[in-house]
Design an enzyme around this catalytic site. Sequence first.
Site, PDB file in Angstrom:
ATOM      1  N   TYR A 179      26.778  35.067  -7.687  1.00 54.57           N
ATOM      2  CA  TYR A 179      27.918  35.166  -8.616  1.00 54.57           C
ATOM      3  C   TYR A 179      29.095  35.886  -7.964  1.00 54.57           C
ATOM      4  O   TYR A 179      30.220  35.396  -7.945  1.00 54.57           O
ATOM      5  CB  TYR A 179      27.467  35.903  -9.878  1.00 54.57           C
ATOM      6  N   THR A 235      39.512  25.234 -18.903  1.00 53.00           N
ATOM      7  CA  THR A 235      38.170  24.791 -18.502  1.00 53.00           C
ATOM      8  C   THR A 235      37.149  25.733 -19.155  1.00 53.00           C
ATOM      9  O   THR A 235      37.430  26.921 -19.357  1.00 53.00           O
ATOM     10  CB  THR A 235      37.986  24.797 -16.966  1.00 53.00           C
ATOM     11  N   GLY A 236      35.988  25.173 -19.471  1.00 49.12           N
ATOM     12  CA  GLY A 236      34.967  25.988 -20.149  1.00 49.12           C
ATOM     13  C   GLY A 236      35.433  26.345 -21.553  1.00 49.12           C
ATOM     14  O   GLY A 236      35.264  27.480 -22.001  1.00 49.12           O
ATOM     15  N   ALA A 237      36.023  25.334 -22.228  1.00 53.46           N
ATOM     16  CA  ALA A 237      36.626  25.605 -23.547  1.00 53.46           C
ATOM     17  C   ALA A 237      35.639  25.424 -24.691  1.00 53.46           C
ATOM     18  O   ALA A 237      35.995  25.627 -25.850  1.00 53.46           O
ATOM     19  CB  ALA A 237      37.822  24.678 -23.746  1.00 53.46           C
ATOM     20  N   SER A 238      34.392  25.045 -24.385  1.00 59.09           N
ATOM     21  CA  SER A 238      33.475  24.707 -25.471  1.00 59.09           C
ATOM     22  C   SER A 238      32.829  25.924 -26.120  1.00 59.09           C
ATOM     23  O   SER A 238      32.336  25.840 -27.238  1.00 59.09           O
ATOM     24  CB  SER A 238      32.377  23.769 -24.957  1.00 59.09           C
ATOM     25  N   GLY A 270      32.241  30.635 -25.789  1.00 52.40           N
ATOM     26  CA  GLY A 270      32.552  31.912 -25.150  1.00 52.40           C
ATOM     27  C   GLY A 270      34.048  32.201 -25.093  1.00 52.40           C
ATOM     28  O   GLY A 270      34.794  31.959 -26.054  1.00 52.40           O
ATOM     29  N   ILE A 271      34.464  32.704 -23.933  1.00 52.23           N
ATOM     30  CA  ILE A 271      35.840  33.183 -23.772  1.00 52.23           C
ATOM     31  C   ILE A 271      36.836  32.014 -23.842  1.00 52.23           C
ATOM     32  O   ILE A 271      37.916  32.134 -24.417  1.00 52.23           O
ATOM     33  CB  ILE A 271      35.952  33.947 -22.434  1.00 52.23           C
ATOM     34  N   GLY A 272      36.452  30.864 -23.269  1.00 52.52           N
ATOM     35  CA  GLY A 272      37.339  29.703 -23.292  1.00 52.52           C
ATOM     36  C   GLY A 272      37.613  29.239 -24.714  1.00 52.52           C
ATOM     37  O   GLY A 272      38.756  28.945 -25.089  1.00 52.52           O
TER      38      GLY A 272
HETATM   39  N1  LIG Z   1      30.621  37.066 -20.195  1.00 53.41           N
HETATM   40  C1  LIG Z   1      30.887  38.001 -19.311  1.00 53.41           C
HETATM   41  O1  LIG Z   1      30.316  39.117 -19.345  1.00 53.41           O
HETATM   42  C2  LIG Z   1      31.929  37.777 -18.260  1.00 53.41           C
HETATM   43  C3  LIG Z   1      32.354  38.876 -17.506  1.00 53.41           C
HETATM   44  C4  LIG Z   1      33.313  38.691 -16.521  1.00 53.41           C
HETATM   45  C5  LIG Z   1      33.851  37.444 -16.294  1.00 53.41           C
HETATM   46  N2  LIG Z   1      33.422  36.378 -17.032  1.00 53.41           N
HETATM   47  C6  LIG Z   1      33.991  35.064 -16.720  1.00 53.41           C
HETATM   48  O2  LIG Z   1      34.495  34.478 -17.886  1.00 53.41           O
HETATM   49  C7  LIG Z   1      34.412  33.053 -17.787  1.00 53.41           C
HETATM   50  C8  LIG Z   1      33.824  32.484 -19.075  1.00 53.41           C
HETATM   51  O3  LIG Z   1      32.532  33.022 -19.247  1.00 53.41           O
HETATM   52  P1  LIG Z   1      31.816  33.100 -20.675  1.00 53.41           P
HETATM   53  O4  LIG Z   1      31.175  34.421 -20.753  1.00 53.41           O
HETATM   54  O5  LIG Z   1      32.713  32.637 -21.757  1.00 53.41           O
HETATM   55  O6  LIG Z   1      30.651  32.037 -20.424  1.00 53.41           O
HETATM   56  P2  LIG Z   1      29.896  31.043 -21.423  1.00 53.41           P
HETATM   57  O7  LIG Z   1      29.937  31.540 -22.816  1.00 53.41           O
HETATM   58  O8  LIG Z   1      28.590  30.775 -20.774  1.00 53.41           O
HETATM   59  O9  LIG Z   1      30.808  29.736 -21.340  1.00 53.41           O
HETATM   60  C9  LIG Z   1      30.921  29.048 -20.131  1.00 53.41           C
HETATM   61  C10 LIG Z   1      31.826  27.861 -20.342  1.00 53.41           C
HETATM   62  O10 LIG Z   1      31.859  27.124 -19.101  1.00 53.41           O
HETATM   63  C11 LIG Z   1      31.462  25.774 -19.362  1.00 53.41           C
HETATM   64  N3  LIG Z   1      30.706  25.231 -18.247  1.00 53.41           N
HETATM   65  C12 LIG Z   1      29.548  25.704 -17.713  1.00 53.41           C
HETATM   66  N4  LIG Z   1      29.126  24.888 -16.748  1.00 53.41           N
HETATM   67  C13 LIG Z   1      30.035  23.880 -16.670  1.00 53.41           C
HETATM   68  C14 LIG Z   1      30.130  22.710 -15.888  1.00 53.41           C
HETATM   69  N5  LIG Z   1      29.209  22.400 -14.964  1.00 53.41           N
HETATM   70  N6  LIG Z   1      31.184  21.885 -16.070  1.00 53.41           N
HETATM   71  C15 LIG Z   1      32.118  22.166 -17.015  1.00 53.41           C
HETATM   72  N7  LIG Z   1      32.085  23.263 -17.783  1.00 53.41           N
HETATM   73  C16 LIG Z   1      31.048  24.098 -17.617  1.00 53.41           C
HETATM   74  C17 LIG Z   1      30.579  25.852 -20.609  1.00 53.41           C
HETATM   75  O11 LIG Z   1      30.619  24.641 -21.321  1.00 53.41           O
HETATM   76  P3  LIG Z   1      29.491  23.484 -21.256  1.00 53.41           P
HETATM   77  O12 LIG Z   1      28.167  24.164 -21.165  1.00 53.41           O
HETATM   78  O13 LIG Z   1      29.730  22.720 -22.518  1.00 53.41           O
HETATM   79  O14 LIG Z   1      29.833  22.696 -20.039  1.00 53.41           O
HETATM   80  C18 LIG Z   1      31.306  26.931 -21.415  1.00 53.41           C
HETATM   81  O15 LIG Z   1      32.383  26.359 -22.121  1.00 53.41           O
HETATM   82  C19 LIG Z   1      33.573  32.766 -16.532  1.00 53.41           C
HETATM   83  O16 LIG Z   1      34.424  32.378 -15.482  1.00 53.41           O
HETATM   84  C20 LIG Z   1      32.934  34.107 -16.206  1.00 53.41           C
HETATM   85  O17 LIG Z   1      32.697  34.266 -14.824  1.00 53.41           O
HETATM   86  C21 LIG Z   1      32.481  36.510 -18.007  1.00 53.41           C
END
Ligand SMILES: NC(=O)c1ccc[n+]([C@@H]2O[C@H](COP(=O)([O-])OP(=O)(O)OC[C@H]3O[C@@H](n4cnc5c(N)ncnc54)[C@H](OP(=O)(O)O)[C@@H]3O)[C@@H](O)[C@H]2O)c1
Length: 270
Positions: free
Chosen positions: A178, A33-36, A38-40
């Site tokens: 959060y 999930t969230g594969a579009s 960032g980390i996904g």
């Molecule tokens: N970045 C950090 O510093 C950090 C630190 C600790 C933990 N994390 C965790 O790592 C995970 C990934 O975070 P990231 O930093 O990669 O975030 P990101 O770059 O903002 O990516 C978020 C992903 O979630 C998807 N998403 C958001 N809203 C959604 C919705 N309503 N339905 C379906 N998909 C949705 C987005 O795709 P769409 O917008 O296309 O839907 C995107 O693929 C999260 O669980 C976050 O809590 C991140």
Amino acid sequence: MKINWIENILYPKVFLNRRKATKYFQGKTILITGASEGIGKACATILSKFQVHLILVARSQEKLEEVKAIATQNNSTASIYVTDLYQEQQIDQLIEYIHARQMTIDILISNAGKSIHRSLTKSLPRYHDFTRTNMLNYLAPVKLTLALTPLLSQQKGEIINISALNVLLPPAPHWAAYQASKTAFDQYCRSNQSEWKKMNVKLKTVYLPLVKTEMIAPNDRYKNFPAMQSSEAALRIIKLILGTGSYSRPWWSPFPITIGFFIRKIWDKF
Ligand SMILES: NC(=O)c1ccc[n+]([C@@H]2O[C@H](COP(=O)([O-])OP(=O)(O)OC[C@H]3O[C@@H](n4cnc5c(N)ncnc54)[C@H](OP(=O)(O)O)[C@@H]3O)[C@@H](O)[C@H]2O)c1
């Protein structure tokens, strides 16, 4: 330059054993999930080097198509499923899609998430911040894991919870929405862990520190903070899947966890 040096110490490079990874992942179906982005996206990109089938979930079709193209280039296959995880009905449709095609799922990477950094004063008229973070960070993954547990059980599969280091730290001001939602899902997972084990489903959790993605981009204060690259975060996630441990967190995390514990004790006295 200075940050790079600190980042190298805080987040030392990790390497994958390619042969081990290929043996482990080849032929597996992995839902992210969230594969579009960032980390996904970084997880999907690396995993696609090991001839897997990816089920890519997020809202942005265009970005998912890009990830699918990368997977295909790397000799893996991918299905995309555009889902807004804020919408329960759309989660049901995703579950129906998986069941209707009698898909097998070996690994669920529960990664989609939303972060909010906002003071209580600014949050007063914004109840929706809490419903939205709860839906995406807690209730949607609960719904998905409940529905997919029987499929994961058949495959002796794994649930990978992409969590945050701040779940292990004392509650911090401005992070209520959060931190509460990420902690709720972590507690749900840990509470189910022994039952999942009996069903042959492994739970693994990655407590990530700050990672350079769109999630932290709106917050100016993080521009000069040492943070991990998304590819490094993905490597750690994949290494955890390959290893025997049930969680991963930065090597230095015991320090803020211990300091936080004592600060809380002092703080509570006043
Ligand atoms: N970045 C950090 O510093 C950090 C630190 C600790 C933990 N994390 C965790 O790592 C995970 C990934 O975070 P990231 O930093 O990669 O975030 P990101 O770059 O903002 O990516 C978020 C992903 O979630 C998807 N998403 C958001 N809203 C959604 C919705 N309503 N339905 C379906 N998909 C949705 C987005 O795709 P769409 O917008 O296309 O839907 C995107 O693929 C999260 O669980 C976050 O809590 C991140």
